[in-house]
Write a protein that holds these residues in place. Structure first.
Motif, short mmCIF file in Angstrom:
data_model
loop_
_atom_site.label_atom_id
_atom_site.label_comp_id
_atom_site.label_asym_id
_atom_site.label_seq_id
_atom_site.Cartn_x
_atom_site.Cartn_y
_atom_site.Cartn_z
N GLY A 152 0.93 -1.15 -0.13
CA GLY A 152 -0.20 0.07 0.04
C GLY A 152 1.02 1.43 0.15
N ALA A 153 1.88 1.21 0.80
CA ALA A 153 2.76 2.32 0.99
C ALA A 153 3.53 2.72 -0.44
CB ALA A 153 3.93 2.24 2.12
N GLY A 154 3.82 1.44 -1.04
CA GLY A 154 4.53 1.75 -2.38
C GLY A 154 3.58 2.07 -3.65
N ALA A 155 2.34 1.61 -3.46
CA ALA A 155 1.41 2.07 -4.40
C ALA A 155 1.20 3.68 -4.33
CB ALA A 155 0.08 1.40 -4.42
N CYS A 156 1.06 4.10 -2.81
CA CYS A 156 0.65 5.43 -2.60
C CYS A 156 1.88 6.44 -3.13
CB CYS A 156 0.67 5.57 -1.14
SG CYS A 156 0.10 7.13 -0.51
N SER A 157 3.26 5.81 -3.02
CA SER A 157 4.21 6.62 -3.47
C SER A 157 4.37 6.69 -4.81
CB SER A 157 5.64 6.12 -2.93
OG SER A 157 5.72 6.01 -1.44
N GLN A 158 4.15 5.64 -5.44
CA GLN A 158 4.14 5.54 -6.96
C GLN A 158 2.85 6.46 -7.40
OE1 GLN A 158 3.42 1.79 -8.73
NE2 GLN A 158 3.56 2.51 -10.82
N TYR A 159 1.74 6.64 -6.87
CA TYR A 159 0.66 7.43 -7.17
C TYR A 159 1.12 8.95 -6.99
CZ TYR A 159 -4.13 9.52 -7.70
OH TYR A 159 -4.99 10.42 -8.22
N VAL A 160 1.72 9.24 -5.91
CA VAL A 160 2.04 10.49 -5.73
C VAL A 160 3.17 11.05 -6.67
CG1 VAL A 160 3.40 11.94 -3.87
CG2 VAL A 160 1.37 10.43 -3.04
N SER A 161 4.09 10.12 -7.07
CA SER A 161 5.06 10.53 -7.97
C SER A 161 4.57 10.73 -9.44
CB SER A 161 6.27 9.61 -7.76
OG SER A 161 5.84 8.25 -8.43
N GLN A 200 1.24 11.32 -9.98
CA GLN A 200 0.19 12.44 -10.13
C GLN A 200 0.14 13.18 -8.79
OE1 GLN A 200 -2.49 12.21 -12.31
NE2 GLN A 200 -1.56 10.39 -13.32
N PRO A 201 1.25 14.24 -9.02
CA PRO A 201 1.67 14.93 -7.92
C PRO A 201 0.28 15.98 -7.69
CG PRO A 201 3.03 15.44 -9.77
CD PRO A 201 2.11 14.51 -10.00
N GLY A 202 -0.22 16.71 -8.45
CA GLY A 202 -1.26 17.74 -8.28
C GLY A 202 -2.54 17.11 -7.79
N LYS A 203 -2.92 15.80 -8.35
CA LYS A 203 -4.01 15.08 -7.78
C LYS A 203 -3.91 14.84 -6.39
CE LYS A 203 -6.40 12.86 -11.93
NZ LYS A 203 -6.43 11.79 -12.66
N SER A 204 -2.44 14.41 -6.15
CA SER A 204 -2.12 13.96 -4.48
C SER A 204 -2.45 14.88 -3.63
CB SER A 204 -0.82 13.22 -4.64
OG SER A 204 -0.47 12.27 -5.56
N ALA A 259 -4.13 17.61 -4.19
CA ALA A 259 -5.79 17.96 -3.82
C ALA A 259 -6.51 16.98 -3.07
CB ALA A 259 -6.30 18.04 -5.26
N ILE A 260 -6.19 15.73 -3.23
CA ILE A 260 -6.76 14.70 -2.24
C ILE A 260 -6.23 15.13 -0.86
CG2 ILE A 260 -6.50 12.26 -1.70
CD1 ILE A 260 -6.33 11.67 -4.84
N ALA A 261 -5.03 15.30 -0.57
CA ALA A 261 -4.73 15.44 0.97
C ALA A 261 -5.21 16.76 1.15
CB ALA A 261 -3.02 15.70 0.81
N VAL A 262 -5.53 17.82 0.63
CA VAL A 262 -6.20 18.70 1.07
C VAL A 262 -7.65 18.70 1.26
CG1 VAL A 262 -7.24 21.28 0.33
CG2 VAL A 262 -4.48 20.60 0.00
N ALA A 263 -8.19 17.91 0.60
CA ALA A 263 -9.84 17.53 0.52
C ALA A 263 -9.83 16.69 1.95
CB ALA A 263 -10.27 16.90 -0.49
N ALA A 264 -8.89 15.47 2.06
CA ALA A 264 -9.06 14.91 3.27
C ALA A 264 -8.77 15.62 4.61
CB ALA A 264 -7.99 13.71 2.94
N GLY A 265 -7.90 16.44 4.64
CA GLY A 265 -7.61 17.23 5.58
C GLY A 265 -8.87 18.14 6.13
#
Length: 133
Positions: A90-99, A101-105, A107-113
């Motif tokens: 899961g951590a690897g998939a999250c890191s890969q997604y962040v790398s 899709q940095p913009g979407k990542s 935005a998702i973090a801001v929405a979650a916060g």
């Protein structure tokens, strides 16, 4: 002299009676002791047999408990290992997604916060309202 013979005869008769009673009491006491000894031996044999049975049953029971404990520990280790692998994936998939899709990542973090902050604020307001009433 008749009186002395009579007293002597009475004494001898009394001595025989006392000796007879003492012998009878000794025989009765001996039988009671033998009976008590037999009963005690029976109880001791029963207790010894029961202790032997318990000892024979205790070893297999201890082995079963030990096997169950080992099995439980092995199952716990396997579950922990599988969880660790899932978290790593899961951590690897999250890191890969962040790398990728940095913009979407972001935005998702801001929405979650923002969602978490809104839930916390709403909970505080409910607690304050409940405390006033």
């Amino acid at each position: 002299m008749n009186i002395s013979k009579s007293v002597k005869t009475s004494n001898e008769s009394l001595a025989e009676t006392v000796n007879g009673a003492a012998e009878h009491a000794a025989e009765s006491l001996g039988r009671a002791v033998d009976s008590a000894r037999d009963r005690i031996d029976g109880v001791a044999n029963t207790v010894t047999a029961a202790a032997h049975d318990v000892a024979q049953q205790a070893a297999p029971a201890a082995e079963r408990v030990q096997a169950l404990a080992k099995s439980s520990l092995d199952a716990g280790r396997e579950a922990a290992m599988r969880l660790r692998q899932r978290v790593t994936r899961g951590a690897g998939a999250c890191s890969q997604y962040v790398s990728e899709q940095p913009g979407k990542s972001v935005a998702i973090a801001v929405a979650a916060g923002a969602t978490i902050a809104a839930v916390v604020m709403l909970a505080r307001q409910r607690n304050r309202s409940a405390a006033r009433n």
